[in-house]
Design an enzyme around this catalytic site. Structure first.
Site, PDB file in Angstrom:
ATOM      1  N   LEU A 186       5.449  76.282   3.836  1.00 15.80           N
ATOM      2  CA  LEU A 186       6.895  76.521   3.874  1.00 15.80           C
ATOM      3  C   LEU A 186       7.514  75.774   2.700  1.00 15.80           C
ATOM      4  CD1 LEU A 186       7.598  75.942   7.700  1.00 15.80           C
ATOM      5  CD2 LEU A 186       7.731  78.139   6.505  1.00 15.80           C
ATOM      6  N   GLN A 205      -1.466  75.968  -1.491  1.00 21.23           N
ATOM      7  CA  GLN A 205      -1.118  77.361  -1.767  1.00 21.23           C
ATOM      8  C   GLN A 205      -0.553  77.487  -3.187  1.00 21.23           C
ATOM      9  OE1 GLN A 205       2.330  79.620  -0.396  1.00 21.23           O
ATOM     10  NE2 GLN A 205       0.930  81.039   0.609  1.00 21.23           N
ATOM     11  N   CYS A 263       5.463  86.317  -0.726  1.00 17.90           N
ATOM     12  CA  CYS A 263       6.835  85.827  -0.914  1.00 17.90           C
ATOM     13  C   CYS A 263       7.754  86.976  -1.343  1.00 17.90           C
ATOM     14  CB  CYS A 263       6.843  84.714  -1.955  1.00 17.90           C
ATOM     15  SG  CYS A 263       8.500  84.060  -2.207  1.00 17.90           S
ATOM     16  N   LYS A 320      -2.362  84.921   1.728  1.00 17.68           N
ATOM     17  CA  LYS A 320      -1.355  85.184   2.756  1.00 17.68           C
ATOM     18  C   LYS A 320      -0.445  86.279   2.224  1.00 17.68           C
ATOM     19  CE  LYS A 320       2.215  82.731   5.395  1.00 17.68           C
ATOM     20  NZ  LYS A 320       3.427  83.203   4.725  1.00 17.68           N
ATOM     21  N   ASN A 356       0.589  86.069  11.647  1.00 19.92           N
ATOM     22  CA  ASN A 356       1.788  85.281  11.340  1.00 19.92           C
ATOM     23  C   ASN A 356       3.032  86.141  11.561  1.00 19.92           C
ATOM     24  OD1 ASN A 356       3.597  84.483   8.444  1.00 19.92           O
ATOM     25  ND2 ASN A 356       3.307  82.987  10.066  1.00 19.92           N
ATOM     26  N   GLY A 357       4.076  85.467  12.027  1.00 18.52           N
ATOM     27  CA  GLY A 357       5.360  86.146  12.267  1.00 18.52           C
ATOM     28  C   GLY A 357       5.757  86.045  13.722  1.00 18.52           C
ATOM     29  N   ASP A 358       6.884  85.363  13.959  1.00 16.88           N
ATOM     30  CA  ASP A 358       7.462  85.254  15.309  1.00 16.88           C
ATOM     31  C   ASP A 358       6.590  84.484  16.298  1.00 16.88           C
ATOM     32  OD1 ASP A 358       9.508  86.706  14.248  1.00 16.88           O
ATOM     33  OD2 ASP A 358       9.039  88.575  15.297  1.00 16.88           O
ATOM     34  N   ARG A 404       8.665  79.453  11.039  1.00 19.63           N
ATOM     35  CA  ARG A 404      10.023  78.971  11.324  1.00 19.63           C
ATOM     36  C   ARG A 404      10.102  78.198  12.632  1.00 19.63           C
ATOM     37  NH1 ARG A 404      13.132  84.398  10.849  1.00 19.63           N
ATOM     38  NH2 ARG A 404      11.079  85.014  11.647  1.00 19.63           N
TER      39      ARG A 404
HETATM   40  C1  LIG Z   1      12.004  78.095   4.525  1.00 23.13           C
HETATM   41  C2  LIG Z   1      10.798  78.978   4.363  1.00 23.13           C
HETATM   42  C3  LIG Z   1       9.895  78.707   3.347  1.00 23.13           C
HETATM   43  C4  LIG Z   1       8.756  79.505   3.196  1.00 23.13           C
HETATM   44  N1  LIG Z   1       7.867  79.186   2.213  1.00 23.13           N
HETATM   45  C5  LIG Z   1       6.691  79.863   2.142  1.00 23.13           C
HETATM   46  C6  LIG Z   1       5.684  79.493   1.202  1.00 23.13           C
HETATM   47  O1  LIG Z   1       5.834  78.540   0.419  1.00 23.13           O
HETATM   48  N2  LIG Z   1       4.529  80.218   1.183  1.00 23.13           N
HETATM   49  C7  LIG Z   1       4.315  81.277   2.037  1.00 23.13           C
HETATM   50  O2  LIG Z   1       3.240  81.899   1.988  1.00 23.13           O
HETATM   51  N3  LIG Z   1       5.245  81.633   2.925  1.00 23.13           N
HETATM   52  C8  LIG Z   1       6.410  80.971   3.007  1.00 23.13           C
HETATM   53  N4  LIG Z   1       7.344  81.323   3.950  1.00 23.13           N
HETATM   54  C9  LIG Z   1       7.022  82.393   4.911  1.00 23.13           C
HETATM   55  C10 LIG Z   1       6.425  81.823   6.199  1.00 23.13           C
HETATM   56  O3  LIG Z   1       5.236  81.110   5.943  1.00 23.13           O
HETATM   57  C11 LIG Z   1       6.123  82.939   7.235  1.00 23.13           C
HETATM   58  O4  LIG Z   1       5.254  83.873   6.659  1.00 23.13           O
HETATM   59  C12 LIG Z   1       7.379  83.648   7.721  1.00 23.13           C
HETATM   60  O5  LIG Z   1       8.419  82.720   7.974  1.00 23.13           O
HETATM   61  C13 LIG Z   1       7.086  84.455   8.985  1.00 23.13           C
HETATM   62  O6  LIG Z   1       6.747  83.679  10.089  1.00 23.13           O
HETATM   63  P1  LIG Z   1       7.838  83.313  11.236  1.00 23.13           P
HETATM   64  O7  LIG Z   1       8.424  84.627  11.712  1.00 23.13           O
HETATM   65  O8  LIG Z   1       7.019  82.634  12.309  1.00 23.13           O
HETATM   66  O9  LIG Z   1       8.840  82.430  10.602  1.00 23.13           O
HETATM   67  C14 LIG Z   1       8.515  80.597   4.076  1.00 23.13           C
HETATM   68  C15 LIG Z   1       9.448  80.868   5.084  1.00 23.13           C
HETATM   69  C16 LIG Z   1      10.578  80.082   5.244  1.00 23.13           C
HETATM   70  C17 LIG Z   1      11.537  80.388   6.360  1.00 23.13           C
END
Ligand SMILES: Cc1cc2nc3c(=O)[nH]c(=O)nc-3n(C[C@H](O)[C@H](O)[C@H](O)COP(=O)(O)O)c2cc1C
Length: 350
Positions: A32, A85, A115, A154, A215-217, A240
């Site tokens: 993140l 990463q 991303c 990812k 991954n997701g939710d 998140r």
């Molecule tokens: C603040 C924030 C920063 C993120 N930074 C990255 C990152 O550096 N690398 C990455 O692969 N995904 C990043 N993501 C995506 C998350 O790893 C994840 O794939 C996405 O939030 C979906 O999962 P969730 O629905 O559980 O939040 C980021 C998401 C958020 C909200």
């Protein structure tokens, strides 16, 4: 009571195998950006001693101009297993950056192919690699040649609803030598909106031999179990759900290993954790750490009477002392019987 099917129980009783690496946990802390620095990861690690953790994404070609490893690549030897990463679209720069990541102690090198941010996709990185699978393949091949740790990636399910290309893409990445793939069940066009489409993750799992991480939710133990039951994936990655809540990965891991639900931290425990987080960020990054801490503090201050006022005050702190004072006052208030009654009212009105 939350039950695991015999199938899932059997899956959870074995380690996650990423190439030659065995990880004794099937829940992972996602990368993140702006969040999963060394300070945050140490908190996650306390509650999830065996889970795989990820750094924030690191711009590979930027490393070319730096004499030293940037702070976002720093790894504490006690926090392994950990993955660094990387993002970029130039295989050569990525391969060199991967070597630096391994020298820093990374157990795996992960490539960001998901991303959605314009600044990154415009330059050919992140999710735009879904539209250039031949470049993505070359990236994986070059990094696999350059390092002796597993190379993972990812990504998302596709660019948009008209281009859900994940099945073909994932197969190509496996053929190129990727040892694990994490799939965020949204398209690039979805950003973070709508539901994650776990059904696509299930389809990916059916066609690949390498581990697939969903991954997701994933916001709770219950959603982690449901996701693994529905997708057949090899593990789940939390994102998140961990903002202001470094307990989540540990809670899920504990359930996977014991079948028991840990008691959730109380608001006081969460604010104590916020205080520790703030102090550690200041110690690690100085003044910059305080500004970064503001958003974290707001994420922690949730779910009790007075949380919204506390959030707006924490959002303005200029010094670590101001933050600690605000948090201490809130903790004192919450610790009185009067506040407990109010807490109950909050719970009932939710
Ligand atoms: C603040 C924030 C920063 C993120 N930074 C990255 C990152 O550096 N690398 C990455 O692969 N995904 C990043 N993501 C995506 C998350 O790893 C994840 O794939 C996405 O939030 C979906 O999962 P969730 O629905 O559980 O939040 C980021 C998401 C958020 C909200």
């Amino acid at each position: 009571m939350l039950q695991l099917s015999p199938h899932l129980k059997a899956r959870l009783s074995t380690p996650l195998k990423i190439g030659a690496l065995e990880v004794n946990s099937r829940v992972l802390q996602s990368p993140l950006s702006g969040v999963t620095d060394l300070v945050f990861r140490r908190l996650v690690r306390r509650y999830a001693p065996e889970s795989m953790l990820y750094t924030e994404m690191v711009h590979a070609s930027r490393l070319q101009h730096l004499k030293e490893i940037p702070i976002i690549m720093e790894i504490d030897p006690n926090e392994r297993p950990v993955s660094i990463q990387l993002f970029d679209c130039r295989p050569h720069f990525l391969a060199e950056a991967a070597q630096k990541a391994v020298a820093e102690g990374a157990d795996t090198v992960d490539i960001n192919m998901g991303c959605p941010v314009n600044k990154i996709t415009r330059k050919g990185g992140g999710s735009s690699l879904l539209r250039q699978p031949e470049v993505a393949e070359e990236i994986v091949r070059e990094i696999v040649k350059a390092v002796d740790v597993p190379v993972t990636l990812k990504t998302r399910i596709g660019w948009d609803d008209a281009e859900i290309t994940i099945l073909d893409f994932a197969l190509r990445m496996q053929d190129a030598g990727a040892q694990m793939i994490t799939v965020h069940g949204r398209t690039r066009a979805q950003g973070y909106t709508g539901n994650a489409r776990w059904e696509w993750i299930g389809k990916v799992k059916q066609v690949l031999d390498i581990p697939v991480i969903a991954n997701g939710d994933i916001f709770s133990v219950e959603s982690a179990v449901r996701c693994l039951e529905e997708t057949g994936a090899d593990g789940v990655m939390c994102s998140r759900g961990t903002l202001g809540y470094p307990f989540l990965v540990g809670e899920i891991d504990y359930f996977f290993k014991t079948g028991e639900i840990l008691a959730a931290p109380t608001p006081v425990q969460r604010l104590e954790c916020a205080k520790e987080h703030l102090e550690a960020l200041y110690e690690y990054k100085g003044e910059r750490g305080i500004y970064q801490a503001r958003k974290h503090m707001a994420w922690y201050a949730k779910g009790f009477v007075g949380a919204s006022d506390l959030r707006s005050n924490l959002n303005k702190i200029e010094t670590v002392e101001q933050g600690v004072e605000l948090l201490n006052k809130a903790i004192d208030k919450l610790a009185t019987g009067y506040e407990v009654i109010e807490e109950k009212e909050v719970v009932m009105s939710q």
